[in-house]
Enzyme design. Structure first.
Site, mmCIF file in Angstrom:
data_model
loop_
_atom_site.group_PDB
_atom_site.id
_atom_site.type_symbol
_atom_site.label_atom_id
_atom_site.label_comp_id
_atom_site.label_asym_id
_atom_site.label_seq_id
_atom_site.Cartn_x
_atom_site.Cartn_y
_atom_site.Cartn_z
ATOM 1 N N GLU A 174 -49.465 -4.856 2.383
ATOM 2 C CA GLU A 174 -51.006 -5.262 3.090
ATOM 3 C C GLU A 174 -50.795 -6.300 4.062
ATOM 4 O O GLU A 174 -49.826 -7.176 4.122
ATOM 5 C CB GLU A 174 -52.106 -5.552 2.145
ATOM 6 C CG GLU A 174 -51.559 -6.358 0.868
ATOM 7 C CD GLU A 174 -51.204 -7.683 1.570
ATOM 8 O OE1 GLU A 174 -51.812 -8.487 2.204
ATOM 9 O OE2 GLU A 174 -50.058 -8.313 0.900
ATOM 10 N N GLU B 183 -47.353 -8.373 2.576
ATOM 11 C CA GLU B 183 -46.708 -7.609 3.290
ATOM 12 C C GLU B 183 -45.782 -6.482 2.409
ATOM 13 O O GLU B 183 -45.500 -5.347 2.927
ATOM 14 C CB GLU B 183 -45.565 -7.927 4.056
ATOM 15 C CG GLU B 183 -46.326 -9.099 5.078
ATOM 16 C CD GLU B 183 -45.341 -9.783 6.087
ATOM 17 O OE1 GLU B 183 -44.190 -9.368 6.078
ATOM 18 O OE2 GLU B 183 -45.717 -10.722 6.960
#
Length: 349
Positions: free
Chosen positions: A174, A317
């Protein structure tokens, strides 16, 4: 809503026969029983998900869901909001940490704009924007219930697309400046916790910033009064678009028989939401690492999961999940590459 309901109904328990057969295969390999620890339990879990022994590493992808958050107006992040869009371009250029670690693991990075305020143009970007960032959850609902459903269904649809392309292992990633704030609010609601237990420093807040973030999360819960028994109500009132999208990705993957490696704090909160939708989805989750973000240990505890790695990371991430890929590959490879007691001519204990 029909797609969400159908997906939940399609998730099945793990295949017990396949798991038992894999346990038997592991027991014939040249090692003491259970001596490879979690590699063995991973191999058994993968067999249960696939319905057969998995003895070769699957094709892998890290899905990075990106979205912005109106709650940044409250000063809850050490970075400005425009960094979300700038990092999306960095992902697409291959220059972020997740790109480096995914390349090392032989995995693809799939970047999805599910709610970034700015509009990026790139041939590799999947634009599935539900809205241009959430509203400020400290002053009202982050999104409407319909938008929450749409965001979850974006994730479901993407899981279906990737499964059709032959991806056999997904990881959750994300990007969204401020997204540890809605994650902390969701965790506090789902776990019935004091927000102080769930709120951490995120991208590096000082003490004053941490206090402000705690007050923001507390105010968001008091203002919106989310119903912890209604997952969509929690997502809509105090959640984030990328969090909803990752919850949908997990549900869609489980419905297609694809395991999902969950990353850090935000990803684990998304996994809690997915499991609240469909409790059996928990069996499709592989926890990767323990983040340094304060609430992550509590989020994992909520799911009853133990991480494989603890590397003092807090980037997000999907970076921790990508580092777990080689461990999962190893679990597959021992089944196909290790000798058995019979083939090696070794006496069994």
């Amino acid at each position: 809503m029909d797609k969400l309901r159908q997906t939940i109904e399609a998730i099945r328990p793990l295949d017990e026969a396949a798991m038992k057969e894999t346990e038997r295969r592991l027991g014939r390999l040249t090692k003491p029983p259970g001596s490879l620890g979690r590699l063995e339990s991973l191999a058994v879990q993968l067999a249960g998900i696939a319905g057969a022994t998995v003895d070769r590493p699957p094709r892998k992808a890290v899905v990075v869901m990106a979205a912005d958050h109106g709650v940044c107006e409250e000063g809850v992040s050490a970075f400005p909001q425009e960094v979300t869009g700038q990092m999306v371009l960095n992902f697409l250029a291959g220059g972020a940490a997740i790109n480096v670690l995914a390349r090392q693991a032989g995995a693809e990075v799939v970047c999805v704009d599910i709610g970034v305020k700015s509009d990026a143009a790139h041939e590799s970007l999947l634009v599935r924007k539900v809205r241009a960032g959430t509203a400020n959850l400290a002053r009202g609902a982050a999104m409407t219930r319909d938008e929450a459903v749409r965001a979850v269904e974006v994730g479901i649809g993407l899981a279906e697309e990737l499964a059709e392309r032959g991806i056999g292992l997904l990881a959750t990633g994300e990007m969204g400046i401020g997204n540890t704030t809605p994650s902390a609010a969701m965790l506090a609601v789902f776990g019935d916790l004091d927000p102080a237990e769930a709120v951490g420093r995120g991208t590096g807040l000082n003490d004053e910033g941490l206090r402000r973030k705690y007050e923001t999360v507390k105010r968001a819960i008091e203002t919106n009064r989310p119903d912890r028994s209604d997952v969509l109500d929690v997502i809509a009132k105090v959640g984030g678009l990328e969090i909803a999208g990752l919850a949908g990705l997990i549900l869609g993957a489980a419905a297609r028989g694809v395991p999902v490696v969950i990353d850090g704090f935000i990803s684990t909160v998304a996994a809690i939401a997915a499991v609240r939708f469909a409790p059996i989805a928990r069996e499709y989750l592989i926890p990767s690492h323990l983040s340094e973000e304060r609430g992550h240990r509590l989020a994992l505890r909520e799911l009853g999961l133990e991480p494989m790695l603890h590397l003092e990371m807090r980037l997000g991430e999907g970076t921790g999940a990508a580092l777990a890929f080689p461990v999962i590959d190893a679990a597959c490879n021992v089944l196909s590459q290790m000798a058995t007691f019979d083939s090696a001519g070794i006496s069994e204990g």
